[in-house]
Design a protein around this motif. Structure first.
Motif, mmCIF file in Angstrom:
data_model
loop_
_atom_site.group_PDB
_atom_site.id
_atom_site.type_symbol
_atom_site.label_atom_id
_atom_site.label_comp_id
_atom_site.label_asym_id
_atom_site.label_seq_id
_atom_site.Cartn_x
_atom_site.Cartn_y
_atom_site.Cartn_z
ATOM 1 N N GLN A 305 7.050 16.285 -5.363
ATOM 2 C CA GLN A 305 7.156 15.813 -6.747
ATOM 3 C C GLN A 305 5.788 15.857 -7.423
ATOM 4 O OE1 GLN A 305 8.922 12.013 -5.556
ATOM 5 N NE2 GLN A 305 10.734 12.509 -6.789
ATOM 6 N N SER A 306 5.780 16.299 -8.659
ATOM 7 C CA SER A 306 4.536 16.387 -9.420
ATOM 8 C C SER A 306 3.980 14.996 -9.709
ATOM 9 C CB SER A 306 4.785 17.126 -10.737
ATOM 10 O OG SER A 306 3.628 17.135 -11.537
ATOM 11 N N GLY A 307 2.688 14.788 -9.390
ATOM 12 C CA GLY A 307 2.050 13.515 -9.677
ATOM 13 C C GLY A 307 2.353 12.425 -8.682
ATOM 14 N N TRP A 308 2.901 12.794 -7.518
ATOM 15 C CA TRP A 308 3.273 11.788 -6.518
ATOM 16 C C TRP A 308 2.065 10.953 -6.099
ATOM 17 C CZ3 TRP A 308 2.132 10.280 -1.525
ATOM 18 C CH2 TRP A 308 3.091 9.517 -0.843
ATOM 19 N N GLY A 309 2.282 9.690 -5.867
ATOM 20 C CA GLY A 309 1.259 8.771 -5.395
ATOM 21 C C GLY A 309 1.855 7.390 -5.313
ATOM 22 N N THR A 310 1.083 6.427 -4.866
ATOM 23 C CA THR A 310 1.626 5.070 -4.763
ATOM 24 C C THR A 310 1.698 4.393 -6.124
ATOM 25 O OG1 THR A 310 -0.514 3.970 -4.437
ATOM 26 C CG2 THR A 310 0.587 4.863 -2.476
ATOM 27 N N TRP A 311 0.835 4.764 -7.044
ATOM 28 C CA TRP A 311 0.790 4.154 -8.371
ATOM 29 C C TRP A 311 0.794 2.637 -8.290
ATOM 30 C CZ3 TRP A 311 -0.743 6.891 -12.383
ATOM 31 C CH2 TRP A 311 -0.623 8.299 -12.312
ATOM 32 N N SER A 312 0.083 2.120 -7.296
ATOM 33 C CA SER A 312 -0.003 0.679 -7.049
ATOM 34 C C SER A 312 -1.474 0.285 -6.954
ATOM 35 C CB SER A 312 0.722 0.310 -5.747
ATOM 36 O OG SER A 312 2.084 0.725 -5.815
ATOM 37 N N ILE A 313 -1.850 -0.759 -7.670
ATOM 38 C CA ILE A 313 -3.256 -1.143 -7.795
ATOM 39 C C ILE A 313 -3.751 -1.827 -6.519
ATOM 40 C CG2 ILE A 313 -4.875 -2.599 -9.072
ATOM 41 C CD1 ILE A 313 -3.033 -2.278 -11.510
ATOM 42 N N GLN A 314 -4.929 -1.370 -6.059
ATOM 43 C CA GLN A 314 -5.596 -2.042 -4.946
ATOM 44 C C GLN A 314 -6.782 -2.870 -5.426
ATOM 45 O OE1 GLN A 314 -7.806 0.265 -1.885
ATOM 46 N NE2 GLN A 314 -6.518 -0.830 -0.395
ATOM 47 N N GLY A 392 5.912 1.963 -9.343
ATOM 48 C CA GLY A 392 5.146 2.409 -8.191
ATOM 49 C C GLY A 392 5.770 2.031 -6.867
ATOM 50 N N MET A 393 5.061 2.418 -5.788
ATOM 51 C CA MET A 393 5.572 2.153 -4.443
ATOM 52 C C MET A 393 5.579 0.663 -4.136
ATOM 53 S SD MET A 393 4.270 3.592 -0.766
ATOM 54 C CE MET A 393 2.817 2.535 -0.734
ATOM 55 N N ILE A 394 4.445 -0.023 -4.339
ATOM 56 C CA ILE A 394 4.372 -1.454 -4.032
ATOM 57 C C ILE A 394 4.813 -2.220 -5.275
ATOM 58 C CG2 ILE A 394 2.899 -3.316 -3.174
ATOM 59 C CD1 ILE A 394 1.069 -1.213 -1.983
ATOM 60 N N SER A 395 6.095 -2.224 -5.490
ATOM 61 C CA SER A 395 6.697 -2.886 -6.656
ATOM 62 C C SER A 395 7.549 -4.051 -6.186
ATOM 63 C CB SER A 395 7.551 -1.889 -7.453
ATOM 64 O OG SER A 395 8.592 -1.369 -6.633
ATOM 65 N N ASP A 396 7.832 -4.985 -7.100
ATOM 66 C CA ASP A 396 8.678 -6.126 -6.759
ATOM 67 C C ASP A 396 10.010 -5.634 -6.215
ATOM 68 O OD1 ASP A 396 6.657 -7.713 -7.721
ATOM 69 O OD2 ASP A 396 7.677 -8.237 -9.588
ATOM 70 N N THR A 397 10.484 -6.267 -5.142
ATOM 71 C CA THR A 397 11.767 -5.852 -4.589
ATOM 72 C C THR A 397 12.910 -6.185 -5.531
ATOM 73 O OG1 THR A 397 13.152 -5.849 -2.606
ATOM 74 C CG2 THR A 397 12.214 -7.972 -3.289
ATOM 75 N N ASN A 398 12.747 -7.226 -6.347
ATOM 76 C CA ASN A 398 13.667 -7.532 -7.445
ATOM 77 C C ASN A 398 12.850 -7.482 -8.725
ATOM 78 O OD1 ASN A 398 16.185 -8.222 -5.934
ATOM 79 N ND2 ASN A 398 14.866 -9.820 -5.092
ATOM 80 N N LEU A 399 13.006 -6.410 -9.457
ATOM 81 C CA LEU A 399 12.147 -6.119 -10.607
ATOM 82 C C LEU A 399 12.959 -6.149 -11.891
ATOM 83 C CD1 LEU A 399 9.364 -5.127 -11.702
ATOM 84 C CD2 LEU A 399 10.187 -2.788 -11.315
ATOM 85 N N ARG A 400 12.389 -6.791 -12.921
ATOM 86 C CA ARG A 400 13.015 -6.799 -14.240
ATOM 87 C C ARG A 400 12.023 -6.279 -15.266
ATOM 88 N NH1 ARG A 400 17.397 -9.627 -16.993
ATOM 89 N NH2 ARG A 400 16.999 -9.503 -19.231
ATOM 90 N N ILE A 401 12.497 -5.360 -16.109
ATOM 91 C CA ILE A 401 11.673 -4.789 -17.178
ATOM 92 C C ILE A 401 12.417 -4.979 -18.492
ATOM 93 C CG2 ILE A 401 10.525 -2.740 -18.072
ATOM 94 C CD1 ILE A 401 10.498 -1.611 -15.245
#
Length: 492
Positions: A305-314, A392-401
């Motif tokens: 996939q184009s741009g793949w990554g964790t997209w999660s802040i360290q 992102g990868m490390i996202s809330d398991t129950n997420l609301r947007i």
């Protein structure tokens, strides 16, 4: 004269008197009624004429807005009321209408017009009519896409859904689903072309999914009703949605944010994190590093996939806390991560870099809840990305947007974080998340999705349409046209 004869004459006289009294009462009543009717005739006529003059005032200002959509002062520099003469068909002035104009609140397109009609012949008579005009935004759909779409078995959608491509829908749709195609070749399997909107859910009393092309969902078979999947029905083909109209002018957003909003130039690092607060402020951090995959050798981009990554802040560095700008517009000349809660606020976060090049297009990522306090239209958020809207990868398991999401040149969704079948899953525990709830709308250029057929991603997905976005969208949100429509009318 005998007594009997006198009694008869008395009864006759009494009868005459009774009927005479009744006749006089009736005649008097009829006379009074005719007099009142004669007097009320002109009054009723004047009232109707005043009403028609008031209506003409509303019609006039709708015409005015069609030629000057941003003029809410009737071509003047004053605040009104704006008084205009009204003429009959012979060019004789017979009255006036007086206009009070309430311009749209920040982020909405709703204009309120109060028009009062009066007659010269009787200035004491007036009628007042109030209308609300608005331009509908592109948030008329819960999801609108420019490509083929697939919605899995655990997807529940509240609100209309449309694609310029085909739609495979295996969940539950509570509103109408439409496609611009009569039929198409579903890219997820081989076989005959299927209906522009079709399902692979087995018909009741059967259960489960059949992934092969289904004859019942293929022309020349009649389209089955299938209210178990399409509760409000499906239509295809329908007119194509102009997706170029959905893609808001990010360059203009940048200009407006620099002028009276909040503008963040290139971070010199990976981008910015924005965290909204309920006191009408937001914290901003500079993102300096992203979390690596749990296993850099086995948790990899197996789908290329184009741009793949964790997209999660360290790691990140705090910059400052800022008040929400008066025009509600925040522009980031970089990637952005957004979360937090607003309370009675209208805000748009846009991310992009110019000149527009595929290699430098910017993304917006949401890994933790982004929430409204009020769900009656007082709170609205838009996230408009030049490229993707990510979870992102490390996202809330129950997420609301809670937001209107637009991916201008990319897609709204989550990357694949599970290796191919047979590989050890070292993306664990992030490969599978429990539930994602979206309240607002989705506009995606490419195929949207938060889950995959190998049971990775968000298992349960609920998309609820926020109808307040149609005429009260977030600041700088794209509209369907510059023509106003009447959405409310009443006589005061």
């Amino acid at each position: 004269m005998n007594l009997s004869k006198l009694k008869k004459q008395g009864y006759a006289l009494m009868t005459v008197l009774v009927f005479a009294s009744i006749s006089i009462t009736v005649i008097t009543g009829i006379t009074v009624w005719f007099v009142a009717l004669a007097k009320s005739g002109p009054y009723v006529t004047y009232k109707e004429q005043a009403f028609q003059i008031a209506e003409s005032g509303n019609d006039y200002y709708r015409w005015h807005l069609a030629h000057s959509p941003a003029d809410f002062k009737d071509g003047t520099a004053t605040s009104g009321p704006y008084i205009h003469p009204f003429y009959d068909k012979d060019g004789n002035q017979i009255g006036t209408f007086s206009l009070l104009i309430t311009p749209p609140a920040t982020g909405t397109s709703i204009v309120t017009i109060q028009s009062t009609g009066k007659l010269l012949a009787n200035p004491t008579i007036s009628r007042t009519v109030t209308t609300k005009l608005a331009i509908p935004s592109f948030a008329k759909y819960s999801v609108v896409a420019n490509s083929d779409m697939r919605f899995g078995a655990d997807t529940e959608v509240f609100g209309p859904l449309h694609s310029n491509g085909g739609i495979r829908f295996d969940g539950l749709a509570h509103n109408l689903i439409t496609s611009s195609l009569a039929s198409y070749d579903d890219p997820d399997h081989t076989g005959a072309n299927e209906f522009g909107v079709h399902t692979h859910v087995n018909s009741p009393p059967g259960t489960g999914i059949n992934n092969a092309a289904r004859p019942a969902e293929t022309s020349p078979s009649p389209v089955p009703l299938r209210t178990d999947v399409f509760a409000a029905g499906r239509q295809f083909p329908v007119s194509t949605v102009d997706f170029n109209g959905i893609t808001s002018d990010l360059s203009l957003m940048k200009t407006n944010a620099q002028a009276s909003g909040k503008y963040f130039s290139f971070s010199g690092s990976l981008g910015y994190q924005i965290i909204f607060k309920t006191n009408d402020t937001f914290d901003v951090y500079r993102v300096t590093s992203l979390a690596p995959p749990p296993s850099v050798t086995q948790c990899t981009n197996t789908l290329t996939q184009s741009g793949w990554g964790t997209w999660s802040i360290q790691n990140k560095v705090f910059i400052n806390n800022y008040p929400l700008p008066s025009n509600g517009l925040i522009f980031v000349d970089d990637n952005a991560w957004v979360e937090g809660t607003i309370n009675t606020a209208r805000v748009t976060v846009a991310a992009g870099t110019f000149p527009d090049q595929a290699s430098t297009r910017r993304n917006i990522t949401v890994n933790s809840d982004l929430l409204y306090t009020n769900y009656d239209g007082r709170d609205v958020i838009a996230l408009i990305a030049q490229n993707n809207i990510n979870v992102g990868m490390i996202s809330d398991t129950n997420l609301r947007i809670d937001a209107a999401l637009i991916a201008q040149k990319g897609r709204v969704g989550r990357y694949h974080y599970k290796p191919n079948s047979g590989s050890q899953n070292n993306c664990s525990p992030y490969h599978t998340r429990n539930s994602i709830t979206l309240f607002g709308m989705i506009g995606t250029y490419a195929r949207y999705g938060f889950s995959y057929t190998d049971n990775s991603g968000y298992i349960n997905r609920t998309i609820s349409y926020d109808s307040n976005l149609l005429y009260g969208p977030p600041p700088s949100f794209p509209l369907t046209s510059d023509q106003y429509q009447t959405i409310f009318w009443e006589e005061n």
